[in-house]
Design a protein around this motif. Structure first.
Motif, PDB file in Angstrom:
ATOM      1  N   GLY A   1      70.782  48.736  41.058  1.00  0.00           N
ATOM      2  CA  GLY A   1      70.059  49.612  39.781  1.00  0.00           C
ATOM      3  C   GLY A   1      68.546  50.122  40.528  1.00  0.00           C
ATOM      4  N   PHE A   2      68.043  49.539  40.248  1.00  0.00           N
ATOM      5  CA  PHE A   2      66.848  49.854  40.203  1.00  0.00           C
ATOM      6  C   PHE A   2      66.628  51.067  41.575  1.00  0.00           C
ATOM      7  CE2 PHE A   2      62.602  49.693  42.633  1.00  0.00           C
ATOM      8  CZ  PHE A   2      61.486  49.517  40.850  1.00  0.00           C
ATOM      9  N   LEU A   3      67.250  50.641  42.081  1.00  0.00           N
ATOM     10  CA  LEU A   3      67.180  51.808  43.503  1.00  0.00           C
ATOM     11  C   LEU A   3      67.644  52.626  43.696  1.00  0.00           C
ATOM     12  CD1 LEU A   3      68.083  50.856  47.352  1.00  0.00           C
ATOM     13  CD2 LEU A   3      69.009  52.858  46.521  1.00  0.00           C
ATOM     14  N   VAL A   4      68.447  52.768  42.184  1.00  0.00           N
ATOM     15  CA  VAL A   4      69.062  53.902  42.022  1.00  0.00           C
ATOM     16  C   VAL A   4      69.231  54.792  40.912  1.00  0.00           C
ATOM     17  CG1 VAL A   4      71.657  54.404  39.850  1.00  0.00           C
ATOM     18  CG2 VAL A   4      72.111  53.233  42.499  1.00  0.00           C
ATOM     19  N   VAL A   5      67.647  53.979  40.164  1.00  0.00           N
ATOM     20  CA  VAL A   5      67.518  55.018  38.904  1.00  0.00           C
ATOM     21  C   VAL A   5      66.310  55.310  39.784  1.00  0.00           C
ATOM     22  CG1 VAL A   5      68.867  53.579  37.092  1.00  0.00           C
ATOM     23  CG2 VAL A   5      65.932  52.898  37.955  1.00  0.00           C
ATOM     24  N   SER A   6      65.491  54.753  41.025  1.00  0.00           N
ATOM     25  CA  SER A   6      63.797  55.224  41.397  1.00  0.00           C
ATOM     26  C   SER A   6      64.215  57.019  42.627  1.00  0.00           C
ATOM     27  CB  SER A   6      63.508  54.360  42.313  1.00  0.00           C
ATOM     28  OG  SER A   6      63.630  52.904  41.898  1.00  0.00           O
ATOM     29  N   GLN A   7      66.108  57.161  42.578  1.00  0.00           N
ATOM     30  CA  GLN A   7      66.446  58.419  42.371  1.00  0.00           C
ATOM     31  C   GLN A   7      65.921  59.352  42.478  1.00  0.00           C
ATOM     32  OE1 GLN A   7      69.370  58.841  45.589  1.00  0.00           O
ATOM     33  NE2 GLN A   7      69.524  55.830  45.209  1.00  0.00           N
ATOM     34  N   VAL A   8      66.072  59.308  39.690  1.00  0.00           N
ATOM     35  CA  VAL A   8      65.566  60.060  39.587  1.00  0.00           C
ATOM     36  C   VAL A   8      64.374  60.510  39.590  1.00  0.00           C
ATOM     37  CG1 VAL A   8      65.936  60.817  36.777  1.00  0.00           C
ATOM     38  CG2 VAL A   8      67.448  59.262  38.239  1.00  0.00           C
ATOM     39  N   GLU A   9      63.798  59.442  39.289  1.00  0.00           N
ATOM     40  CA  GLU A   9      62.142  59.633  39.087  1.00  0.00           C
ATOM     41  C   GLU A   9      61.518  58.557  39.196  1.00  0.00           C
ATOM     42  OE1 GLU A   9      59.833  62.040  39.452  1.00  0.00           O
ATOM     43  OE2 GLU A   9      57.792  59.705  38.963  1.00  0.00           O
ATOM     44  N   ALA A  10      61.244  58.274  40.532  1.00  0.00           N
ATOM     45  CA  ALA A  10      59.813  56.772  41.276  1.00  0.00           C
ATOM     46  C   ALA A  10      58.913  55.658  40.321  1.00  0.00           C
ATOM     47  CB  ALA A  10      59.850  57.083  42.774  1.00  0.00           C
ATOM     48  N   GLY A  11      57.996  56.884  39.489  1.00  0.00           N
ATOM     49  CA  GLY A  11      57.858  56.845  38.887  1.00  0.00           C
ATOM     50  C   GLY A  11      57.616  55.868  37.663  1.00  0.00           C
ATOM     51  N   HIS A  12      58.618  55.853  36.955  1.00  0.00           N
ATOM     52  CA  HIS A  12      58.943  55.246  35.549  1.00  0.00           C
ATOM     53  C   HIS A  12      59.685  54.016  35.937  1.00  0.00           C
ATOM     54  CE1 HIS A  12      63.096  55.673  36.747  1.00  0.00           C
ATOM     55  NE2 HIS A  12      63.808  55.111  35.561  1.00  0.00           N
ATOM     56  N   GLY A  13      59.527  53.465  37.929  1.00  0.00           N
ATOM     57  CA  GLY A  13      60.047  52.251  38.591  1.00  0.00           C
ATOM     58  C   GLY A  13      58.716  50.748  38.186  1.00  0.00           C
ATOM     59  N   CYS A  14      57.406  51.754  38.135  1.00  0.00           N
ATOM     60  CA  CYS A  14      56.737  50.873  37.860  1.00  0.00           C
ATOM     61  C   CYS A  14      56.365  49.862  36.746  1.00  0.00           C
ATOM     62  CB  CYS A  14      55.189  51.605  37.832  1.00  0.00           C
ATOM     63  SG  CYS A  14      53.720  50.449  38.009  1.00  0.00           S
ATOM     64  N   PRO A  15      56.322  50.284  35.392  1.00  0.00           N
ATOM     65  CA  PRO A  15      56.998  49.228  34.148  1.00  0.00           C
ATOM     66  C   PRO A  15      57.938  48.611  34.311  1.00  0.00           C
ATOM     67  CG  PRO A  15      57.464  51.917  32.982  1.00  0.00           C
ATOM     68  CD  PRO A  15      56.485  51.434  34.585  1.00  0.00           C
ATOM     69  N   LEU A  16      59.017  49.127  34.983  1.00  0.00           N
ATOM     70  CA  LEU A  16      60.373  48.274  35.666  1.00  0.00           C
ATOM     71  C   LEU A  16      59.990  46.803  35.709  1.00  0.00           C
ATOM     72  CD1 LEU A  16      63.133  50.970  36.045  1.00  0.00           C
ATOM     73  CD2 LEU A  16      62.175  49.431  33.853  1.00  0.00           C
ATOM     74  N   SER A  17      59.537  47.010  37.325  1.00  0.00           N
ATOM     75  CA  SER A  17      58.666  46.505  38.032  1.00  0.00           C
ATOM     76  C   SER A  17      57.716  45.029  37.216  1.00  0.00           C
ATOM     77  CB  SER A  17      58.116  47.001  39.651  1.00  0.00           C
ATOM     78  OG  SER A  17      58.067  46.229  40.472  1.00  0.00           O
ATOM     79  N   MET A  18      57.739  46.216  36.804  1.00  0.00           N
ATOM     80  CA  MET A  18      55.770  44.521  36.450  1.00  0.00           C
ATOM     81  C   MET A  18      56.408  43.919  35.334  1.00  0.00           C
ATOM     82  SD  MET A  18      52.977  46.109  38.269  1.00  0.00           S
ATOM     83  CE  MET A  18      53.697  45.878  39.394  1.00  0.00           C
ATOM     84  N   THR A  19      57.719  44.028  34.520  1.00  0.00           N
ATOM     85  CA  THR A  19      58.376  43.901  33.907  1.00  0.00           C
ATOM     86  C   THR A  19      58.863  42.708  34.353  1.00  0.00           C
ATOM     87  OG1 THR A  19      57.729  45.513  32.072  1.00  0.00           O
ATOM     88  CG2 THR A  19      59.115  43.829  31.876  1.00  0.00           C
ATOM     89  N   HIS A  20      59.594  42.799  34.828  1.00  0.00           N
ATOM     90  CA  HIS A  20      61.069  42.101  36.023  1.00  0.00           C
ATOM     91  C   HIS A  20      60.432  40.904  36.796  1.00  0.00           C
ATOM     92  CE1 HIS A  20      63.291  40.943  39.653  1.00  0.00           C
ATOM     93  NE2 HIS A  20      62.539  41.165  40.148  1.00  0.00           N
ATOM     94  N   ALA A  21      58.797  41.177  37.665  1.00  0.00           N
ATOM     95  CA  ALA A  21      58.175  40.254  37.984  1.00  0.00           C
ATOM     96  C   ALA A  21      57.531  39.767  37.681  1.00  0.00           C
ATOM     97  CB  ALA A  21      57.339  41.274  39.161  1.00  0.00           C
ATOM     98  N   ALA A  22      57.126  39.515  36.598  1.00  0.00           N
ATOM     99  CA  ALA A  22      55.902  38.642  35.184  1.00  0.00           C
ATOM    100  C   ALA A  22      56.663  37.403  35.262  1.00  0.00           C
ATOM    101  CB  ALA A  22      55.876  39.726  34.135  1.00  0.00           C
ATOM    102  N   VAL A  23      58.404  37.483  34.880  1.00  0.00           N
ATOM    103  CA  VAL A  23      58.992  36.062  34.452  1.00  0.00           C
ATOM    104  C   VAL A  23      58.765  35.178  34.863  1.00  0.00           C
ATOM    105  CG1 VAL A  23      60.849  35.254  34.090  1.00  0.00           C
ATOM    106  CG2 VAL A  23      60.613  37.466  33.712  1.00  0.00           C
ATOM    107  N   PRO A  24      58.473  35.083  36.703  1.00  0.00           N
ATOM    108  CA  PRO A  24      58.084  33.641  37.032  1.00  0.00           C
ATOM    109  C   PRO A  24      56.510  33.041  37.144  1.00  0.00           C
ATOM    110  CG  PRO A  24      57.812  35.300  39.137  1.00  0.00           C
ATOM    111  CD  PRO A  24      58.924  35.787  37.528  1.00  0.00           C
ATOM    112  N   ALA A  25      55.529  34.040  37.131  1.00  0.00           N
ATOM    113  CA  ALA A  25      54.147  33.871  36.583  1.00  0.00           C
ATOM    114  C   ALA A  25      54.820  33.802  35.600  1.00  0.00           C
ATOM    115  CB  ALA A  25      53.668  34.829  36.280  1.00  0.00           C
ATOM    116  N   LEU A  26      55.017  33.783  34.037  1.00  0.00           N
ATOM    117  CA  LEU A  26      54.808  33.340  32.540  1.00  0.00           C
ATOM    118  C   LEU A  26      55.012  31.876  32.873  1.00  0.00           C
ATOM    119  CD1 LEU A  26      56.524  36.307  30.691  1.00  0.00           C
ATOM    120  CD2 LEU A  26      54.125  35.422  30.635  1.00  0.00           C
ATOM    121  N   ARG A  27      56.094  31.315  33.396  1.00  0.00           N
ATOM    122  CA  ARG A  27      57.505  29.945  33.796  1.00  0.00           C
ATOM    123  C   ARG A  27      56.253  29.282  33.757  1.00  0.00           C
ATOM    124  NH1 ARG A  27      63.209  31.809  36.202  1.00  0.00           N
ATOM    125  NH2 ARG A  27      64.189  32.810  33.897  1.00  0.00           N
TER     126      ARG A  27
END
Length: 545
Positions: A120-146
């Motif tokens: 899904g990330f690969l699909v929506v990044s083709q629309v406008e890559a900029g909005h992928g940053c908060p998606l990526s940060m939020t997704h990636a924060a989970v292992p650190a929070l744990r």
């Protein structure tokens, strides 16, 4: 002037009204390959809905508007109160809402979550890559929070939510949150051990106040940020919320937004902590780098996926244009030399997609061997795929000729975006040195890598020779730092070749092994051996709109 002089002919129609997911054969095949059969119907259905939306005129317009109207910083309200807010075009919020609703921050809490989210990330990044940053940060924060279970209990469900709530507020009152990151400081850059931001403990266990400046803060309108600061026992990770539990604003001064080459729709900021900025410790004091690396590894995978998305969109546009454009007596795509260029670009795009999806699948499997593979495969893939992105996009732009150099084509936006993933989350040297570090200190990582590429041994003599060459290089670690880039490139190419030999159509694997591993290709795109089935490679990359 006669009206006939204004008749427009021989122009490619807009690439719109198609399914971005289903039309990407390499991506659709990867999803089918890496997901359990019982999940396929549901996931394919969700990704098809997302793919049709991404290919629609409406979302493409949102992407163009978000990019054309960059965010603006409002430090104060009309009465002079400090508010430190970033205003985005409504199109940005619509895109972000669509992606959050599609589950693109939710990988850690459901079966096959990383593969379905990566696609899904690969699909929506083709629309406008900029909005992928908060998606990526939020997704990636989970292992650190744990690393701090009490924090994870509160913040993880909100991060995994499929609800986008743009207004700031206490986490307990929000159905969904976004998370950002602020590690880099101006005096240290990638050397985060040189950070000088200070964390002073308060009386309550785990609570601190921060003083310092962050040179790059990603997604500054997020609900909270993972930051690094020097606590009494050393560099430590903290969670810094924008709004405190009582509803008051935390001290988080946005000094300015960065004026970036690309990624224009996304805000990146410099921020200041004034000594009253409240934060909660994540993990033990002095172990901040270990805690944050889980987040960094996940964002590096997204750098691979983001570059793969840019390549795919650029190649799709180039093939579409050349299939409809007539020149020198026939369609451009049918001219032998242009076909070679398009096939070479398609080959690079498919190799990037296959590798990125393999990394996501390793997270889902989660066995010790798969996690050990990631230790080498992630920095190697991040190094190589992100570096290949810019030349791919530049060559694809050239396929459109002068049309591609004009903003209306969308290609300049892709070109400006293309270097970003190579720079963010550790640039090329950082990735290459990380590979060397893993080789020196983690034998299980090298063993897992060799097992992965070894699964394809015997299928192609050029791949076998390349694997032997890597083993020869690994046998001599003298002066390895100076040749770390060369070694990392070879590791990535061998891994891509092994994956394509195992899973791609024979014509794709043959072309990759010949040109990328066998030396039968030039430095520029369009130099594949003419004896290959180039037509099949181009047709595989074509989008029917």
């Amino acid at each position: 002037m006669a009206a006939s002089t204004h008749t427009v002919t021989n122009q490619a129609p807009p690439l719109v009204g198609h399914d971005v997911f289903t039309s990407d054969r390499a991506l659709a095949e990867a999803v089918e390959r890496h997901l359990a059969p019982e999940l396929l119907t549901e996931v394919r259905g969700d990704l098809t809905v997302l793919g049709r939306a991404a290919g629609s005129a409406q979302l493409q317009e949102w992407g163009e508007r978000a990019n054309a109207n960059p965010p603006r910083l409002r430090t104060h309200d009309r009465y002079g109160h400090r508010i430190d807010e970033v205003e985005f075009d409504p199109a940005w919020h619509r895109l972000l809402g669509k992606s959050v609703e599609a589950g693109l921050t939710d990988a850690w809490g459901r079966p096959g979550g990383h593969v379905r989210r990566a696609a899904g990330f690969l699909v929506v990044s083709q629309v406008e890559a900029g909005h992928g940053c908060p998606l990526s940060m939020t997704h990636a924060a989970v292992p650190a929070l744990r690393a701090e279970p009490e924090l994870a209990e509160v913040w993880e469900p909100a991060a995994l939510s499929h609800v986008y709530e743009r207004e700031l507020g206490p986490v307990a009152e929000k159905p969904g949150v976004l998370l950002g990151m602020a590690m880099t400081e101006k005096q240290g850059g990638s050397d985060v051990r040189a950070n000088t931001t200070e964390a002073r403990p308060l009386a309550a266990d785990g609570e601190y106040v921060l003083t310092g400046h962050k040179w790059f803060c990603s997604a500054p309108m997020s609900d909270a940020f993972l930051v690094l600061a020097q606590a009494p026992a050393g560099l430590t990770c903290f969670l810094l919320p924008r709004v405190l539990a009582d509803g008051s604003r935390n001290a988080f001064a946005i000094q300015r937004l960065k004026d970036k080459l690309g990624n224009r729709s996304n805000a990146s900021a410099e921020v200041e902590f004034d000594g009253t900025t409240w934060a909660r410790r994540v993990g033990e004091e002095g172990r901040g780098l270990r805690v944050i690396m889980g987040m960094v590894a996940a964002t590096r995978v997204d750098c691979v996926l983001g570059s793969a998305a840019l390549m795919r969109q650029a190649v799709a546009q180039a093939v579409h244009h050349c299939a409809h454009r007539e020149a020198f007596g026939g369609p451009l795509a049918e001219k032998p030399l242009m076909r070679n260029v398009l096939a070479d670009l398609a080959l690079e795009s498919e190799a990037a997609t296959v590798l990125g999806m393999r990394l996501a699948a390793a997270y889902d499997t989660g066995t010790p061997q798969e996690l050990a593979l990631l230790r080498i495969a992630v920095p190697a893939a991040k190094y190589w795929v992100t570096k290949r992105c810019t030349p791919v996009v530049a060559e694809a732009l050239e396929c459109l000729g002068g049309n591609g150099y004009v903003e209306e084509s969308g290609m300049p936006r892709l070109l400006r975006e293309s270097p970003l993933n190579s720079v963010w989350e550790g640039s090329g040297n950082v990735q290459a040195l990380d590979v060397v570090r893993a080789l020196r200190t983690e034998p299980a990582a090298l063993d897992a890598f060799l097992r992965e590429v070894g699964a394809a041994r015997g299928a192609d003599h050029r791949l076998d020779r390349a694997i032997r060459g890597v083993l020869t290089e690994l046998a001599d670690l003298e002066g390895i730092e100076a040749r770390a880039r060369r070694l990392t490139e070879r590791l990535a190419l061998v891994l891509q070749g092994a994956l394509l030999v195992r899973w791609a159509p024979p014509e794709v694997a043959d072309a990759f092994c010949a040109a990328r591993l066998g030396g039968d290709g030039g430095a520029a795109f369009g130099t594949l051996p003419h004896s290959l089935d180039l037509r099949a490679l181009v047709e595989r990359a074509r989008v029917e709109a």
